[in-house]
Design a protein around this motif. Structure first.
Motif, mmCIF file in Angstrom:
data_model
loop_
_atom_site.group_PDB
_atom_site.id
_atom_site.type_symbol
_atom_site.label_atom_id
_atom_site.label_comp_id
_atom_site.label_asym_id
_atom_site.label_seq_id
_atom_site.Cartn_x
_atom_site.Cartn_y
_atom_site.Cartn_z
ATOM 1 N N ASN A 8 5.677 -6.655 -29.120
ATOM 2 C CA ASN A 8 4.808 -6.392 -27.985
ATOM 3 C C ASN A 8 5.654 -5.809 -26.856
ATOM 4 N N LEU A 9 5.009 -5.118 -25.963
ATOM 5 C CA LEU A 9 5.615 -4.623 -24.735
ATOM 6 C C LEU A 9 4.539 -4.745 -23.674
ATOM 7 N N THR A 10 4.871 -5.284 -22.538
ATOM 8 C CA THR A 10 3.849 -5.496 -21.518
ATOM 9 C C THR A 10 4.398 -5.136 -20.145
ATOM 10 N N VAL A 11 3.516 -5.074 -19.193
ATOM 11 C CA VAL A 11 3.873 -4.692 -17.839
ATOM 12 C C VAL A 11 3.274 -5.703 -16.864
ATOM 13 N N PHE A 12 3.906 -5.848 -15.726
ATOM 14 C CA PHE A 12 3.370 -6.633 -14.621
ATOM 15 C C PHE A 12 2.850 -5.647 -13.582
ATOM 16 N N ILE A 13 1.632 -5.894 -13.078
ATOM 17 C CA ILE A 13 1.088 -5.032 -12.043
ATOM 18 C C ILE A 13 0.759 -5.867 -10.808
ATOM 19 N N PRO A 14 0.779 -5.226 -9.643
ATOM 20 C CA PRO A 14 0.559 -5.955 -8.392
ATOM 21 C C PRO A 14 -0.912 -6.131 -8.050
ATOM 22 N N SER A 15 -1.182 -7.078 -7.175
ATOM 23 C CA SER A 15 -2.525 -7.220 -6.610
ATOM 24 C C SER A 15 -2.400 -7.569 -5.134
ATOM 25 N N ALA A 39 0.581 -15.527 -11.766
ATOM 26 C CA ALA A 39 0.286 -14.367 -12.608
ATOM 27 C C ALA A 39 -0.654 -14.778 -13.739
ATOM 28 N N PHE A 40 -1.548 -13.870 -14.072
ATOM 29 C CA PHE A 40 -2.469 -14.072 -15.194
ATOM 30 C C PHE A 40 -2.253 -12.960 -16.206
ATOM 31 N N ARG A 41 -2.315 -13.308 -17.462
ATOM 32 C CA ARG A 41 -2.260 -12.320 -18.545
ATOM 33 C C ARG A 41 -3.698 -11.927 -18.855
ATOM 34 N N TYR A 42 -3.989 -10.630 -18.770
ATOM 35 C CA TYR A 42 -5.305 -10.095 -19.113
ATOM 36 C C TYR A 42 -5.185 -9.250 -20.366
ATOM 37 N N GLU A 43 -6.153 -9.426 -21.285
ATOM 38 C CA GLU A 43 -6.134 -8.685 -22.542
ATOM 39 C C GLU A 43 -7.513 -8.165 -22.895
ATOM 40 N N ILE A 44 -7.492 -7.096 -23.674
ATOM 41 C CA ILE A 44 -8.698 -6.549 -24.286
ATOM 42 C C ILE A 44 -8.280 -5.958 -25.624
ATOM 43 N N ASP A 45 -8.954 -6.366 -26.672
ATOM 44 C CA ASP A 45 -8.653 -5.890 -28.030
ATOM 45 C C ASP A 45 -7.176 -6.053 -28.400
ATOM 46 N N GLY A 46 -6.550 -7.129 -27.926
ATOM 47 C CA GLY A 46 -5.166 -7.416 -28.284
ATOM 48 C C GLY A 46 -4.116 -6.719 -27.429
ATOM 49 N N PHE A 47 -4.535 -5.921 -26.458
ATOM 50 C CA PHE A 47 -3.605 -5.224 -25.566
ATOM 51 C C PHE A 47 -3.783 -5.770 -24.162
ATOM 52 N N GLY A 48 -2.701 -5.818 -23.398
ATOM 53 C CA GLY A 48 -2.868 -6.382 -22.073
ATOM 54 C C GLY A 48 -1.701 -6.169 -21.131
#
Length: 123
Positions: A8-15, A39-48
Protein backbone atom coordinates in the motif's frame (compact mmCIF):
# COMPACT_ATOMS: atom_id res chain seq x y z
CA UNK A 1 16.71 -12.56 -2.80
CA UNK A 2 15.11 -9.72 -0.83
CA UNK A 3 11.39 -9.10 -1.37
CA UNK A 4 10.51 -5.48 -2.15
CA UNK A 5 6.76 -5.94 -2.67
CA UNK A 6 4.65 -2.92 -1.75
CA UNK A 7 1.26 -3.56 -0.17
CA UNK A 8 0.00 0.00 0.00
CA UNK A 9 0.98 3.64 -0.37
CA UNK A 10 -1.02 6.40 1.25
CA UNK A 11 -0.99 10.13 1.78
CA UNK A 12 -1.93 12.48 4.60
CA UNK A 13 -3.99 15.52 3.62
CA UNK A 14 -4.80 18.64 5.64
CA UNK A 15 -8.11 19.95 6.89
CA UNK A 16 -8.82 23.50 7.95
CA UNK A 17 -12.06 22.52 9.72
CA UNK A 18 -11.80 18.83 10.55
CA UNK A 19 -15.54 18.20 11.03
CA UNK A 20 -16.49 19.91 7.75
CA UNK A 21 -13.80 17.97 5.87
CA UNK A 22 -14.98 14.69 7.42
CA UNK A 23 -18.56 15.43 6.32
CA UNK A 24 -17.36 16.32 2.81
CA UNK A 25 -15.51 13.03 2.31
CA UNK A 26 -18.32 10.99 3.82
CA UNK A 27 -20.79 12.76 1.51
CA UNK A 28 -18.59 11.76 -1.45
CA UNK A 29 -18.87 8.13 -0.34
CA UNK A 30 -15.60 7.56 1.53
CA UNK A 31 -15.86 5.56 4.74
CA UNK A 32 -13.92 6.21 7.92
CA UNK A 33 -11.99 3.00 8.61
CA UNK A 34 -9.47 3.99 11.30
CA UNK A 35 -9.27 6.77 13.86
CA UNK A 36 -5.88 7.77 15.23
CA UNK A 37 -6.40 10.76 17.49
CA UNK A 38 -6.14 13.73 15.17
CA UNK A 39 -6.37 11.77 11.89
CA UNK A 40 -8.94 9.53 10.25
CA UNK A 41 -8.31 6.99 7.51
CA UNK A 42 -10.91 7.31 4.73
CA UNK A 43 -11.36 4.60 2.10
CA UNK A 44 -13.45 3.78 -0.92
CA UNK A 45 -13.16 0.50 -2.81
CA UNK A 46 -9.98 -0.37 -0.89
CA UNK A 47 -8.17 2.90 -1.70
CA UNK A 48 -7.76 5.75 0.71
CA UNK A 49 -5.92 8.50 2.51
CA UNK A 50 -5.47 9.95 6.00
CA UNK A 51 -7.35 13.17 6.78
CA UNK A 52 -5.55 15.18 9.45
CA UNK A 53 -6.86 17.72 11.90
CA UNK A 54 -3.94 19.88 10.84
CA UNK A 55 -3.74 22.77 8.40
CA UNK A 56 -1.07 24.81 6.68
CA UNK A 57 -2.57 27.09 4.02
CA UNK A 58 0.34 26.86 1.59
CA UNK A 59 0.38 23.06 1.84
CA UNK A 60 -3.39 22.68 1.43
CA UNK A 61 -3.48 24.96 -1.59
CA UNK A 62 -0.65 23.02 -3.26
CA UNK A 63 -1.89 19.53 -2.37
CA UNK A 64 -3.34 17.57 -5.31
CA UNK A 65 -4.67 14.04 -5.54
CA UNK A 66 -5.77 11.91 -8.48
CA UNK A 67 -8.78 9.62 -8.25
CA UNK A 68 -9.30 7.18 -11.11
CA UNK A 69 -12.89 6.03 -11.49
CA UNK A 70 -14.77 3.68 -13.76
CA UNK A 71 -17.60 6.11 -14.60
CA UNK A 72 -16.84 9.81 -14.27
CA UNK A 73 -20.38 10.82 -15.25
CA UNK A 74 -21.79 8.89 -12.29
CA UNK A 75 -19.35 10.68 -9.96
CA UNK A 76 -20.25 14.03 -11.48
CA UNK A 77 -23.98 13.42 -11.02
CA UNK A 78 -23.40 12.48 -7.35
CA UNK A 79 -21.25 15.57 -6.79
CA UNK A 80 -23.91 17.82 -8.40
CA UNK A 81 -26.50 16.36 -6.00
CA UNK A 82 -24.33 17.44 -3.07
CA UNK A 83 -24.74 21.11 -4.09
CA UNK A 84 -21.25 21.91 -2.82
CA UNK A 85 -21.36 25.74 -2.97
CA UNK A 86 -24.48 25.86 -0.80
CA UNK A 87 -23.81 22.93 1.54
CA UNK A 88 -20.18 23.88 2.17
CA UNK A 89 -20.54 27.69 2.26
CA UNK A 90 -18.51 28.07 -0.92
CA UNK A 91 -15.51 26.22 0.54
CA UNK A 92 -15.83 23.07 -1.59
CA UNK A 93 -16.33 23.54 -5.31
CA UNK A 94 -16.36 21.92 -8.70
CA UNK A 95 -13.69 23.62 -10.79
CA UNK A 96 -14.55 21.79 -13.99
CA UNK A 97 -17.19 19.41 -15.26
CA UNK A 98 -16.06 16.22 -17.01
CA UNK A 99 -14.14 17.12 -20.15
CA UNK A 100 -11.48 15.72 -22.45
CA UNK A 101 -7.92 16.61 -21.55
CA UNK A 102 -4.84 14.94 -23.03
CA UNK A 103 -6.97 12.04 -24.26
CA UNK A 104 -8.71 11.39 -20.92
CA UNK A 105 -12.00 12.38 -19.34
CA UNK A 106 -11.26 14.50 -16.27
CA UNK A 107 -13.01 16.79 -13.81
CA UNK A 108 -11.59 18.92 -11.01
CA UNK A 109 -12.93 19.32 -7.50
CA UNK A 110 -11.72 21.33 -4.50
CA UNK A 111 -12.29 20.12 -0.95
CA UNK A 112 -13.23 22.53 1.88
CA UNK A 113 -9.55 23.14 2.74
CA UNK A 114 -8.39 23.86 -0.81
CA UNK A 115 -7.05 20.39 -1.68
CA UNK A 116 -7.44 19.85 -5.43
CA UNK A 117 -8.78 16.53 -6.70
CA UNK A 118 -8.29 15.45 -10.31
CA UNK A 119 -10.93 12.83 -11.05
CA UNK A 120 -10.13 10.75 -14.13
CA UNK A 121 -12.12 8.10 -15.91
CA UNK A 122 -9.93 5.05 -16.42
CA UNK A 123 -6.93 3.44 -14.78
Amino acid sequence: MESRKVNNLTVFIPSKDFSISCKFYEDLGFQKTVSNGNAFRYEIDGFGFWLQDYYVKEWAENCMLCLYVENIQSWYERIKQLNLPENYAGLAKVYSEPHQEHGSLIMNLGDPSGVLWHIYQGA
